[in-house]
Design a protein around this motif. Sequence first.
Motif, PDB file in Angstrom:
ATOM      1  N   GLY A  36     122.295  20.266   3.814  1.00 35.24           N
ATOM      2  CA  GLY A  36     121.708  20.003   2.508  1.00 35.24           C
ATOM      3  C   GLY A  36     121.384  18.542   2.314  1.00 35.24           C
ATOM      4  O   GLY A  36     122.009  17.660   2.899  1.00 35.24           O
ATOM      5  N   ARG A  66     125.745  22.961   0.654  1.00 33.68           N
ATOM      6  CA  ARG A  66     125.720  24.391   0.939  1.00 33.68           C
ATOM      7  C   ARG A  66     127.149  24.921   1.039  1.00 33.68           C
ATOM      8  O   ARG A  66     128.071  24.176   1.331  1.00 33.68           O
ATOM      9  CB  ARG A  66     124.970  24.634   2.246  1.00 33.68           C
ATOM     10  CG  ARG A  66     123.553  24.055   2.161  1.00 33.68           C
ATOM     11  CD  ARG A  66     122.799  24.197   3.440  1.00 33.68           C
ATOM     12  NE  ARG A  66     122.362  25.578   3.559  1.00 33.68           N
ATOM     13  CZ  ARG A  66     122.305  26.219   4.718  1.00 33.68           C
ATOM     14  NH1 ARG A  66     122.652  25.633   5.822  1.00 33.68           N
ATOM     15  NH2 ARG A  66     121.880  27.462   4.753  1.00 33.68           N
ATOM     16  N   THR A 101     127.276  29.950   4.140  1.00 34.38           N
ATOM     17  CA  THR A 101     125.918  29.746   4.656  1.00 34.38           C
ATOM     18  C   THR A 101     125.933  28.837   5.874  1.00 34.38           C
ATOM     19  O   THR A 101     125.149  29.028   6.799  1.00 34.38           O
ATOM     20  CB  THR A 101     124.971  29.188   3.581  1.00 34.38           C
ATOM     21  OG1 THR A 101     125.499  27.982   3.055  1.00 34.38           O
ATOM     22  CG2 THR A 101     124.749  30.182   2.477  1.00 34.38           C
ATOM     23  N   PRO A 119     123.690  34.238   2.242  1.00 38.65           N
ATOM     24  CA  PRO A 119     122.915  33.088   1.758  1.00 38.65           C
ATOM     25  C   PRO A 119     122.241  33.364   0.418  1.00 38.65           C
ATOM     26  O   PRO A 119     122.167  32.483  -0.437  1.00 38.65           O
ATOM     27  CB  PRO A 119     121.881  32.855   2.855  1.00 38.65           C
ATOM     28  CG  PRO A 119     122.468  33.473   4.074  1.00 38.65           C
ATOM     29  CD  PRO A 119     123.284  34.637   3.581  1.00 38.65           C
ATOM     30  N   ASP A 164     124.920  33.202  -2.223  1.00 37.15           N
ATOM     31  CA  ASP A 164     125.268  31.802  -2.466  1.00 37.15           C
ATOM     32  C   ASP A 164     124.221  31.113  -3.334  1.00 37.15           C
ATOM     33  O   ASP A 164     124.565  30.350  -4.238  1.00 37.15           O
ATOM     34  CB  ASP A 164     125.439  31.050  -1.149  1.00 37.15           C
ATOM     35  CG  ASP A 164     126.698  31.457  -0.409  1.00 37.15           C
ATOM     36  OD1 ASP A 164     127.641  31.964  -1.063  1.00 37.15           O
ATOM     37  OD2 ASP A 164     126.742  31.266   0.807  1.00 37.15           O
ATOM     38  N   ASP A 165     122.940  31.382  -3.058  1.00 33.00           N
ATOM     39  CA  ASP A 165     121.872  30.798  -3.877  1.00 33.00           C
ATOM     40  C   ASP A 165     121.966  31.288  -5.318  1.00 33.00           C
ATOM     41  O   ASP A 165     121.792  30.516  -6.256  1.00 33.00           O
ATOM     42  CB  ASP A 165     120.491  31.150  -3.316  1.00 33.00           C
ATOM     43  CG  ASP A 165     120.148  30.368  -2.070  1.00 33.00           C
ATOM     44  OD1 ASP A 165     120.842  29.364  -1.777  1.00 33.00           O
ATOM     45  OD2 ASP A 165     119.191  30.757  -1.376  1.00 33.00           O
TER      46      ASP A 165
END
Length: 117
Positions: free
Chosen positions: A9, A51, A55, A70, A73-74
Amino acid sequence: MAERMVFLGFGKWARADRIYALEPLGEGERGHGRRTRVWVEGVAEPIVASRTERTILADMGADTSQAMSPILDDALDLAERLAAAAEEGRVDLADLGRRARHILETTARPPEPEALF
């Protein structure tokens, strides 16, 4: 063959074979761009990644047993940012809308190809 690079990130990358520990940040430590401490061989201090550990593990090739990890998580990141922004009295609806659209696009199936005959 080049080693796999893992995105942490905000322009931070690490070689997957050099990452030896991941630690999710605790409540109060997490915030915008702060999710996980990543220990990398040869780097004295852990890198703070934006992140989640799931992920990062998925990018490293580990089986996290959740193909949707993922995306989840988003979605959790979006919910956390919305809650924090609402508490502070500042909600950027344009940014939240873009993030929500991105999450929805990653979960949508590609359109079926149109049959010519």
